[in-house]
Enzyme design. Structure first.
Site: not given
Lengths: 227, 249, 644
Positions: C43, C45, C337, C432
Site C-alpha cells: 500500500l 510503496g 486485542r 508499517e
C-alpha cells in the site's frame, strides 16, 4: 492493418466469426431439416422433389446457399486458425489431466467433433448435392412438368445399411458438437444474462438432441421402408 | 500418511526438465499442501539435495502467489488456492503429480516457479482508471447501486494466480482479463476510458500469447475466487461494441 | 545527535496545512531530472511510487515478489478507517485522532496522528475514484461498520478483502505509471543495502532473485516501504516472505530503529496444529462480536478434553469459564486485542488451554446460533467459518472454534521525522516499515489508513522539500560507494554459501521464533529477556558457523534468500530484547510482568517512559545506543485504559 482486420485477427474476433457462422449454420440446419422431413411424407416423394426443384431454381436460395458454403468454409478455416493458435499457447502440455472434473468432453473436443462433421459433410455433398447438380439424374413428371427425381437418389442411398449407419453415427457427433456450440455461440457474442442464459442452455441442449435425432430418423425410416 | 510425489524438476528456463519421484513419510492430515512440501524440502536440504522451488507467500489464499498443478488440476482437488489445500484431501499411499502452470505466456523460471508478469502487462495496458492522486470528488458524490457494486466486487476479487490459464485447454487468459475489464465497465468511474480499455487490454492479452476461449468453463470451475465466465461474455460485449464505435483506428 | 522530529509549530489542526505551505517545491521542469527509488510495492510503496510518478519524478520501484500485486497488504481483511462521519454518529478528525492516540496507549506523536486522521478522508475519495468497490448501502452510498470496539462507524470495507481491493487500487495507479514510462518496475529484486554518498542515501544494492546478479541503482532519494518484521517470531500472520532486511540494512547504515519491541498480538488466530506449521491464519476480529470466549473451569477437565476423554459439547455450563466476561463485565469479549490476547495466554499458562497442544481457547457460537438462527450467523461469518473448516477440518457450527493469539503487526520500525525521513538524509520509511503513528498498539482498520496516507498524501509533499535542496544532476553508479556496497553484498553471499554447515535456515528461524515468542511475546520479564538475549547471541554464532545453504548465487535460490533474511531477523531479535528490557513499564502490546496493577492490568509509566526509543547501530556485536525522543501531549490528557 486496418481496424477490421485487426479485430478479426484478435482472439475475440476469431471467436466472433466462429459464433456468427456457427449460429447461421444452426439456422441452416433447421431449414434443411424442415425440407428433408418431406422425405417422410407418404406421397412417393412428390413434395420433396418439388421442394428440391425450387431450392435449385430460386435465385434467393441460390445466394443463400453460396453464403452457406462460405460460412461453412469460414467456420472451418477459423477453427483451424484458432486451434493452431491455441496449441501454440501451450507448447508443453501436462502429464496428468483431470479436465473431466471441470468441463464437458464435447466442450474440450469441438475440433474432433467438427472434423467428423466435416468429413460427413463432404460425403453428404458428394452423394447428393454433387449428384443432383452435375450427375445423371432420373426425371419424374408431376402434372405434366418434369422434375429431377431427387427422392429416388435419396431412397437408393438410404437402402444401404452402411450408409445409414454412417449417417446416424455422424448425427451423434453433430449432437455433441451442438450441445456445446449452441450456448457457446451466445456466450461468445456476449449474450450472457442471469435471466436468459439458463434458457439458452436448455434450448441448446434440446436443440442438440432434437435436430440430429430427426435428421437421423429420416434414413432410418427410409431404410425400413426399403426392406 | 505416506505419499509418493512425482514432481517436475527443471533447473532453469533453458533446462529440459523432467519428473523426479520422492517418497514422503509422516505426513499429517492437518498440514497444508505447502507445509508438506516444506517438510520434503527440509529433508532434501539435509541430504544435500536442491530443494524443490515453488512460489508461495501469504499462505492464506489471497496473494495469488502459489500455483502448482496437482493431479491434473490447478491448485489441486478443491476449488481453493494450493496454500489452503490440506493433506486431509488426500489418502494414505496416494501418488501425487505436481506440475508447473503450463502456458507459453508463463515461462518456467525453475522447477514449479513460473513467470506471470504477462498479467502485469495486461493490467498496464489499461486496467486502471486514469485519475491522479488528489483532486477527486468526494467519495459519496458517485452513488453506485448496491447490486452493481457487488457485481464489480465479484470481478475485482481476482487474485491473479493464473489458475484460469492453467486450467484452460487453450491456456487462455480471458477470465483474468475479463475480470478487470468487467469491474471497471460496471462502475461509473470506469466509463470514461471504457472503450479504449477493452481494446488495449484484449490486444495486450493476445500479444502475450495466451490462447482463445472455447467456453469450456474450466476456468470458472477452477478459479479459487469463483470468478464467473459471465465476465468473459461482458468482455466480449465491451470489446465488440468498442471496436465498432470507438474512434481508435 | 538530538532527534529532531521536525514537528511544525502552531495549533494541532493547522500544523499540516502550514507545513505543506512552508515546504519547498521542486520546479515542474526539474522534477523529471530527479530519480526516486521506492522499495516495496504494498500500500505505501505502490501509492507513493504512483503519486510521485504522477508529479513528474522518475521512479524505480522494487519488489522481491514476482508482481507488485503480491505485497502482504493484500491480506488485510477488516477495513480502513476514515473520519468521514457519513453515518452522522459524531465522528470527526479529532475523534479519530483521539481514538488512535489513546488506542496506542499514548506512545505516538500527536502531530503525526492528527495528520493521519486529517488525510484519512481523502484516502477514501481517492480509492473510490480509482474504482475500488467498497461495500455500499441500497441507496448507492458507502457503507460503514464499527470495528475493533470503536464507538463510531468509520470503517470502510470491501467484504473481507479490503486490503486486497485497496492494494489493487494502488497497483492499478502504479501500473498506469509503468505504462507511462514514469515508473520502472524491478520485480523479483531484493534490496540488500543502502548506498550512502556524503551522508545521504543515494542508491541501493539489489540482488536479482532469478539470476543472482548483484546490481546497483542510483536515485536522489530512497523510500523504504518494506512492511513489518512480525516474522522475527517465525510463526505470525505475516506472509512467508515478509522480512526486515531492507529496514535492517538501512539501520546498519545509520537509520535509527524506533520502538522495536512494540508488536501486536492478535487474539483470534487459528491455533498451531503441529511442528510443521509454517504460518498462522488470522480470523477476523469481528467474530468476537458474537462468539463467547471460554476454557474449562478446571485444569482437570481441560486435561481430559485434551486427551479426548470428554467431548467439548458435553462440558456443562457451570464447568465453563467465560474468562473475559468474568474479568471485564462491561466490555466482555470485546476487550482490545492486547487484553484479549494476554488473558488467553494466562488461562493456557494455568493449564486450562484446549486443543492437543493446550495452547488454544474456545470461541463459541452456540448461543449466537440459538439466539439468531444459523442463517443469520452464516450471513455474517459464513466465509470465515468455511475458512476455519478448511484449515482445521472442524465445523464451527457444531463444535466451538479454537483460537489462539498470534503476532500480527509491528508498531515499531525505522525512526522517522514528521517528513517521514529517517535519520539518514534522503532515506524515507513509509507504512508499517516506519515506527509509525500507532504508538504501542494499533487499532483495527488503521494499518491500511496509514500505509495509504504516507504514500498518497504525505510523501508527495515532504519529499519535495528535500529534493529542492538537492542538485538534480544524475547520481553516478560508478561512484566508489556503489562498488563498495555491492562488493559487501557479494562477500556476504559468498560467506553464507561457504559455511556449508549442518542445520537448515528454517531450523534457525524456528529457534529464533521460539525464543522471541516465549520471552518477548505477550508477556515479558527482565529475567526472561536477559535469558533470551544470551540465547540469541549464541544463536547468531551458531548460525554463522553451522547454517547449510545449498546451491549457488547464480540461480533462483530460496534457501539463500531466506538465509539473508533470517540473519537479519536474528540481529533484530536482539535489539527487540534490548528495547523490551529498557522499557520498564507496560503499555499497549508491550507487557512487562513486573509492571502491572494488582488486578493484573498493564501499568504505564508516563513520567519516565513517555518517549520514543530510537536505537542507533554501533557496529558488529556492539550494544546499540538508545536515543529518546520525548512525547509531548498538548491536546489529549493521558489516562489509564480500563475495560472493567
Amino acid at each position: 492493418m486496418s481496424w477490421v482486420t485487426k479485430t478479426l485477427n484478435s482472439t475475440l474476433g476469431k471467436k466472433l466469426l466462429m459464433a456468427l457462422t456457427g449460429l447461421f449454420l444452426i439456422l441452416f440446419l433447421v431449414v434443411h431439416l424442415v425440407g428433408n422431413l418431406q422425405l417422410l411424407l407418404p406421397d412417393e416423394g412428390e413434395a420433396f422433389n418439388k421442394y428440391a426443384e425450387s431450392m435449385a431454381t430460386n435465385p434467393f436460395i441460390r445466394v443463400v446457399s453460396i453464403g452457406n458454403f462460405a460460412f461453412i468454409l469460414l467456420h472451418v478455416i477459423y477453427s483451424i486458425l484458432l486451434t493452431r493458435h491455441n496449441r501454440k499457447s501451450r507448447p508443453i502440455g501436462y502429464a496428468e489431466s483431470a479436465a473431466s472434473t471441470n468441463s464437458t468432453w464435447s466442450s474440450r473436443n469441438m475440433g474432433i467433433l467438427g472434423t467428423v462433421i466435416l468429413i460427413f459433410l463432404l460425403v453428404h455433398l458428394k452423394g447428393f448435392y454433387y449428384e443432383i447438380k452435375f450427375g445423371e439424374m432420373p426425371f419424374i413428371d408431376y402434372e405434366g412438368v418434369s422434375y429431377k427425381n431427387v427422392f429416388a437418389i435419396v431412397a437408393a442411398a438410404y437402402s444401404n445399411v452402411l450408409y445409414v449407419a454412417f449417417y446416424v453415427v455422424c448425427m451423434g457427433f453433430l449432437a455433441f458438437h451442438l450441445s456445446h456450440g449452441f450456448a457457446s455461440a451466445f456466450q461468445t457474442l456476449g449474450l450472457n444474462h442471469v435471466k436468459y442464459s439458463p434458457l439458452i442452455k436448455k434450448v441448446g441442449i434440446g436443440f442438440s438432441i432434437l435436430v440430429p435425432t430427426l435428421f437421423a430418423l429420416i434414413p432410418v425410416v427410409m431404410y425400413i421402408q426399403s426392406l | 500418511m505416506q505419499l509418493t510425489l512425482k514432481i517436475w524438476r527443471q533447473k532453469n528456463a533453458s533446462d529440459k526438465g523432467g519428473f523426479v519421484t520422492y517418497p514422503v513419510k509422516d505426513v499429517s492430515k492437518d498440514m497444508s499442501f505447502l507445509e508438506m512440501l516444506d517438510v520434503l524440502n527440509e529433508g532434501l536440504i539435509e541430504k544435500g539435495e536442491d530443494p524443490v522451488h515453488f512460489d508461495h507467500d501469504c499462505r492464506e489464499g489471497i496473494c495469488g502467489t502459489c500455483s502448482l498443478y496437482i493431479n491434473g488440476k490447478p491448485h489441486g482437488p478443491l476449488q481453493t488456492t494450493t496454500c489452503q489445500l490440506h493433506m486431509r484431501s488426500f489418502s494414505d499411499g496416494q501418488t501425487i503429480t505436481i506440475e508447473p502452470w503450463r502456458a507459453k505466456a508463463f515461462p518456467i523460471v525453475k522447477d514449479l516457479v513460473v513467470n506471470r508478469s504477462a498479467f502485469d502487462r495486461i493490467i498496464q495496458a489499461g486496467g486502471y482508471v486514469s485519475v491522479g492522486t488528489g483532486g477527486v470528488p468526494d467519495a459519496n458524490e458517485i452513488p453506485i447501486p448496491k447490486n452493481i457494486a457487488d457485481l464489480a466486487m465479484d470481478a475485482a476479487q481476482c487474485i491473479g494466480c493464473g489458475a484460469c490459464v492453467a486450467a484452460c485447454k487453450n491456456a487462455s487468459a480471458m477470465l483474468f482479463t475479463s475480470a478487470k475489464i468487467s469491474q471497471l465497465a460496471l462502475l461509473p468511474q470506469g466509463q470514461v476510458e471504457r472503450k479504449t480499455r477493452a481494446e488495449k487490454m484484449v490486444a495486450q492479452m493476445d500479444a502475450e500469447g495466451f490462447g482463445a476461449c472455447t467456453n469450456t468453463g474450466a476456468c470458472e470451475a477452477e478459479c479459487p475466487k469463483g470468478i464467473s465466465i459471465t465476465n468473459i461474455a461482458r468482455m466480449n460485449r465491451e470489446y465488440f461494441s468498442a471496436v465498432l464505435s470507438s474512434e481508435n483506428i | 545527535m538530538i532527534l529532531d522530529s521536525k514537528i511544525p509549530a502552531g495549533p494541532l489542526a493547522e500544523k499540516w496545512t502550514k507545513h505543506k505551505f512552508n515546504s519547498k517545491l521542486v520546479n515542474p521542469a526539474n522534477k523529471r531530472k530527479y530519480e526516486v527509488i521506492v522499495v516495496g510495492t504494498g500500500l505505501a510503496g505502490a501509492s507513493a511510487a504512483a503519486s510521485l510518478a504522477e508529479l513528474g519524478y522518475n521512479v524505480k520501484a522494487f519488489t522481491f515478489h514476482d508482481s507488485p500485486r503480491r505485497a502482504h497488504s493484500i491480506a488485510a481483511q477488516g477495513g480502513i478507517n476514515a473520519a468521514k462521519n457519513y453515518q452522522n454518529d459524531g465522528d470527526s478528525v479529532f475523534r479519530l485522532f483521539y481514538d488512535t492516540i489513546k488506542g496506542g496507549d499514548y506512545r505516538a506523536r500527536e502531530a503525526n496522528v492528527y495528520r493521519l486522521a486529517e488525510v484519512s478522508v481523502k484516502i477514501i475519495d481517492q480509492c473510490v475514484a480509482q474504482g475500488v468497490p467498497f461495500a455500499r448501502e441500497y441507496g448507492g452510498l458507502l457503507a460503514n461498520r464499527s470495528f475493533g470496539g470503536a464507538q463510531v462507524s468509520r470503517t470502510f470495507y470491501a467484504r473481507g478483502q479490503t486490503g486486497q481491493q485497496l492494494l489493487l487500487g494502488a497497483y492499478s495507479a502504479l501500473s498506469r505509471q509503468v505504462a507511462n514510462g514514469k515508473v520502472k518496475l524491478y520485480p523479483r529484486s531484493e534490496m540488500m543495502d543502502v548506498v550512502m554518498i556524503d551522508g545521504h542515501a543515494r542508491g541501493i544494492v539489489t540482488r536479482n532473485l532469478i539470476t543472482g546478479a548483484v546490481e546497483t541503482h542510483s536515485g536522489h532519494a530512497v523510500l523504504l516501504c518494506t512492511g513489518g518484521y512480525g516474522n522475527v517470531f517465525y510463526l505470525s500472520t505475516n506472509a512467508m516472505g515478509s522480512n526486515v532486511t531492507a529496514a535492517w540494512r538501512a539501520h546498519k547504515r545509520g537509520a535509527y530503529f524506533a520502538n522495536p519491541c512494540f508488536t501486536q498480538i492478535h487474539p483470534t488466530c487459528i491455533p498451531v496444529s503441529g511442528d510443521h506449521q509454517s504460518k498462522l491464519t488470522l480470523m477476523s476480529e469481528s467474530l468476537r462480536n458474537d462468539g463467547r470466549v471460554w476454557v474449562p473451569a478446571t485444569k482437570e477437565t481441560a486435561e481430559k478434553l485434551r486427551k479426548g476423554q470428554v467431548k467439548v459439547n458435553d462440558i456443562k455450563e457451570e464447568d465453563r469459564d467465560y474468562f473475559l466476561e468474568r474479568k471485564y463485565p462491561s466490555f466482555g469479549n470485546l476487550v482490545p486485542r492486547d487484553v484479549a490476547s494476554r488473558n488467553a495466554k494466562y488461562v493456557c499458562d494455568e493449564g486450562r488451554g484446549v486443543n492437543e497442544t493446550g495452547e488454544a481457547v474456545f470461541l463459541d457460537f452456540r448461543e449466537a446460533v440459538k439466539r439468531d438462527g444459523k442463517s443469520i450467523i452464516e450471513s455474517k461469518y459464513g466465509n470465515l467459518f468455511d475458512m476455519y473448516k478448511q484449515i482445521t477440518g472442524e465445523d464451527p457450527y457444531e463444535v466451538p472454534m479454537m483460537i489462539y493469539p498470534a503476532v500480527h503487526y509491528t508498531m515499531g520500525g525505522l525512526w522517522v521525522d514528521y517528513n517521514l525521513m529517517t535519520t539518514i538524509p534522503g532515506l524515507y520509511a513509509l507504512g508499517e516499515a516506519n515506527f509509525s503513528d500507532h504508538g504501542a498498539n494499533r487499532l483495527g482498520a488503521s494499518a491500511l489508513m496509514q500505509g495509504l496516507a504516507d504514500g498518497y498524501f504525505v510523501i508527495p509533499y515532504t519529499i519535495g522539500d528535500y529534493l529542492a535542496s538537492t542538485p538534480p544532476k544524475p547520481v553516478d553508479t560508478t561512484h566508489p560507494e556503489f562498488e563498495k556496497a555491492a562488493a559487501e553484498v557479494k562477500s556476504r553471499v559468498e560467506q553464507l554459501l561457504k559455511i556449508k554447515g549442518k542445520k537448515t535456515v528454517d531450523y534457525f528461524h524456528k529457534k529464533l521464533g521460539k525464543i522471541m515468542w516465549n520471552e518477548c511475546g505477550m508477556a515479558r520479564s527482565a529475567e526472561g529477556l536477559k535469558k533470551a538475549k544470551a540465547e540469541i547471541k549464541q544463536l547468531k554464532k551458531d548460525f554463522w558457523s553451522d547454517v547449510k545453504v545449498l546451491g549457488t548465487n547464480e540461480e533462483l535460490n530460496h534457501s539463500l534468500e531466506k538465509a539473508h533474511r533470517v540473519a537479519d531477523f536474528i540481529e533484530l531479535g536482539e535489539l527487540m530484547i534490548d528495547d523490551a528490557l529498557s522499557r520498564e513499564e507496560s503499555c499497549g502490546g508491550h507487557f512487562r510482568e513486573e509492571y502491572q496493577t494488582p488486578e493484573g492490568e498493564a501499568l504505564r509509566d508516563d513520567e519516565n517512559f513517555a518517549y520514543v526509543a530510537a536505537w542507533k547501530y554501533m557496529g558488529e556485536n556492539q550494544e546499540e545506543e538508545l536515543y529518546k525522543e520525548p512525547l509531548i501531549f498538548e491536546n489529549v490528557k493521558l489516562t489509564q485504559r480500563s475495560y472493567k
